[in-house]
Write an enzyme that holds these catalytic residues in place. Structure first.
Site, PDB file in Angstrom:
ATOM      1  N   LEU A 110       0.831  -1.202   0.000  1.00  0.00           N
ATOM      2  CA  LEU A 110       0.000   0.000   0.000  1.00  0.00           C
ATOM      3  C   LEU A 110       0.865   1.251   0.000  1.00  0.00           C
ATOM      4  O   LEU A 110       1.831   1.340   0.771  1.00  0.00           O
ATOM      5  CB  LEU A 110      -0.908   0.009   1.238  1.00  0.00           C
ATOM      6  N   SER A 111       0.505   2.235  -0.819  1.00  0.00           N
ATOM      7  CA  SER A 111       1.111   3.569  -0.794  1.00  0.00           C
ATOM      8  C   SER A 111       2.623   3.490  -1.013  1.00  0.00           C
ATOM      9  O   SER A 111       3.060   3.034  -2.067  1.00  0.00           O
ATOM     10  CB  SER A 111       0.761   4.259   0.533  1.00  0.00           C
ATOM     11  N   ALA A 112       3.436   3.900  -0.022  1.00  0.00           N
ATOM     12  CA  ALA A 112       4.884   3.750  -0.170  1.00  0.00           C
ATOM     13  C   ALA A 112       5.243   2.279  -0.337  1.00  0.00           C
ATOM     14  O   ALA A 112       6.194   1.937  -1.053  1.00  0.00           O
ATOM     15  CB  ALA A 112       5.610   4.340   1.033  1.00  0.00           C
TER      16      ALA A 112
ATOM     17  N   GLY B  93       3.274   0.200  -1.846  1.00  0.00           N
ATOM     18  CA  GLY B  93       2.899  -0.074  -3.225  1.00  0.00           C
ATOM     19  C   GLY B  93       3.975   0.377  -4.196  1.00  0.00           C
ATOM     20  O   GLY B  93       4.290  -0.312  -5.164  1.00  0.00           O
ATOM     21  N   ALA B  94       4.555   1.550  -3.929  1.00  0.00           N
ATOM     22  CA  ALA B  94       5.654   2.039  -4.757  1.00  0.00           C
ATOM     23  C   ALA B  94       6.860   1.111  -4.637  1.00  0.00           C
ATOM     24  O   ALA B  94       7.564   0.862  -5.620  1.00  0.00           O
ATOM     25  CB  ALA B  94       6.028   3.461  -4.346  1.00  0.00           C
TER      26      ALA B  94
END
Length: 401
Positions: free
Chosen positions: A153-155, A157-158
């Site tokens: 998720l989010s960071a 996910g990155a």
């Protein structure tokens, strides 16, 4: 600009949902329920100085898979596991779980450093630490190296984008939730710009970023992309850019091969010549920044609603596990004695290629077409062939799980 100055710049910014506000939630979740995650030390040189947590259920599938789950900023491994429900899924379906955890000494907001060149290069920094954790799990639990996946998720996910780009030979697939494409930022300023604006880039340029991250030539990991249309922390256009990046890597057309809805949300699908879904995207209409939660296809709920874990009527964790091909029910020892051997070989989910990434330095075979059912369950060849084609088409269109 040095990493230290980038972090200082980030600290000076007003509070942002994507970087702050997770911490208290993670602690609150852990205080209400004891985490099943176990910490492991000594898994390698650990150049990224990360923590390793994992969960392995008592009963594993015959050739168990592994899912690497990367938390968001401010979260902990245990907090995100409880919120997204991954250990519950792992226990039900018999796969192993690896949850790396960031340290505040690496990043003041405990974000994975997906924008720092020293942490996103193959055999360096945090990416290398996560790779070493995977190797430890494969060795200790006899994980099928062709069934290793990553999501976040989010960071996180990155960072999932980072792992797929730098170690495409290790991961058979991934799922990015509210994340960003690989290689678009080399410092915090660029990272924030990408989060807020998400400049459109040519598909070939995005694909080259992945191709240049390693010497690997494919076959490439498959990918599922999730993003809320009302996300004000990571611009929803990033979801489109991730899809664009990996369609170029896979040499697939930019126009979706199939469009439909799953649990009421837009779902796009791209498949390969064998009918296997290679890239898919979910747009969670009117959802803000976070991981979507809901009732799964088996009428069970995975995860706990909270900050950045949003009730949306769709269980992203379950659908991602299903996309990875991990939702075949684990066979209990007693049941195994009454079932025919061929029954265990017939998947209960959408057909997936039998091929997948092998460990580094080991040759990876060419993709193997989806095979028909074992002989003991086969009807005449022509009937089976038609059924397989229909199943693949309905699955790709999102009409069958």
């Amino acid at each position: 600009m040095s990493l230290a100055k980038n972090v200082e710049f980030l600290r000076s910014l007003p509070k942002m949902n994507g970087f702050n506000g997770f911490g208290a939630y993670g602690l609150a979740l852990e205080s209400n329920r004891q985490s099943p995650l176990v910490e492991t030390t000594g898994f390698g040189s650990n150049p990224g100085a990360l923590k390793m947590f994992s969960f392995t259920p008592d009963t594993l599938q015959k050739k168990p898979g592994l899912v690497v789950v990367l938390h968001g900023c401010g979260q902990t491994a245990a907090g995100y596991d409880l919120g997204a429900g991954w250990s519950m899924l792992a226990k039900r379906y018999g796969f192993a779980l690896l949850m790396p955890e960031q340290r505040s000494s690496n990043n003041a907001n405990t974000c994975f450093n997906w924008f720092n060149p020293e942490d996103i290069a193959r055999e360096h920094g945090e990416a290398c630490s996560i790779r070493q954790m995977v190797a430890r799990m494969v060795r200790d639990h006899k994980i099928d190296p062709r069934r290793v996946y990553v999501t976040g998720l989010s960071a996180g996910g990155a960072m999932t984008s980072v792992m797929l780009a730098t170690y495409p030979d290790v991961f058979a697939g991934g799922a990015v939730i509210a994340g960003l494409p690989f290689g678009i930022a080399t410092n915090v300023r660029e990272a924030l710009s990408g989060m807020m604006q998400s400049s459109s880039r040519p598909a070939g340029e995005l694909g080259d970023l992945v191709r240049k991250a390693s010497k690997y030539k494919g076959p490439w990991p498959k990918l599922s992309v999730w993003h809320g249309s009302a996300d004000r922390t990571v611009n929803p256009a990033n979801g489109n850019e991730i899809v664009k990046q990996w369609l170029d890597v896979h040499h697939l057309p930019q126009a979706a091969m199939s469009e439909g809805t799953v649990d009421g949300y837009p779902h796009k699908v791209w498949w390969n010549a064998d009918g296997e879904t290679i890239v898919e995207s979910y747009t969670i209409t009117n959802m803000a920044h976070g991981t979507p939660l809901g009732i799964a296809g088996n009428d069970e709920r995975y995860g706990v609603e909270g900050a950045f874990l949003i009730e949306a009527g769709i269980s992203s964790s379950y659908h991602i596990a299903n996309f990875f091909g991990l939702t075949e029910r684990v066979r209990q020892p007693k049941a195994a004695a009454t079932e025919s051997p061929s029954a265990k070989l017939i998947p209960l989910v959408s057909p997936i290629s039998a091929s997948g990434p092998d460990l580094p330095k080991a040759p990876r075979p060419k993709p193997t077409p989806v095979r028909d059912a074992p002989p003991s369950r086969q009807k005449p060849d022509r009937v089976i062939d038609v059924g397989a084609v229909i199943t693949r088409a309905l699955t790709a269109a999102g009409l069958m799980k």
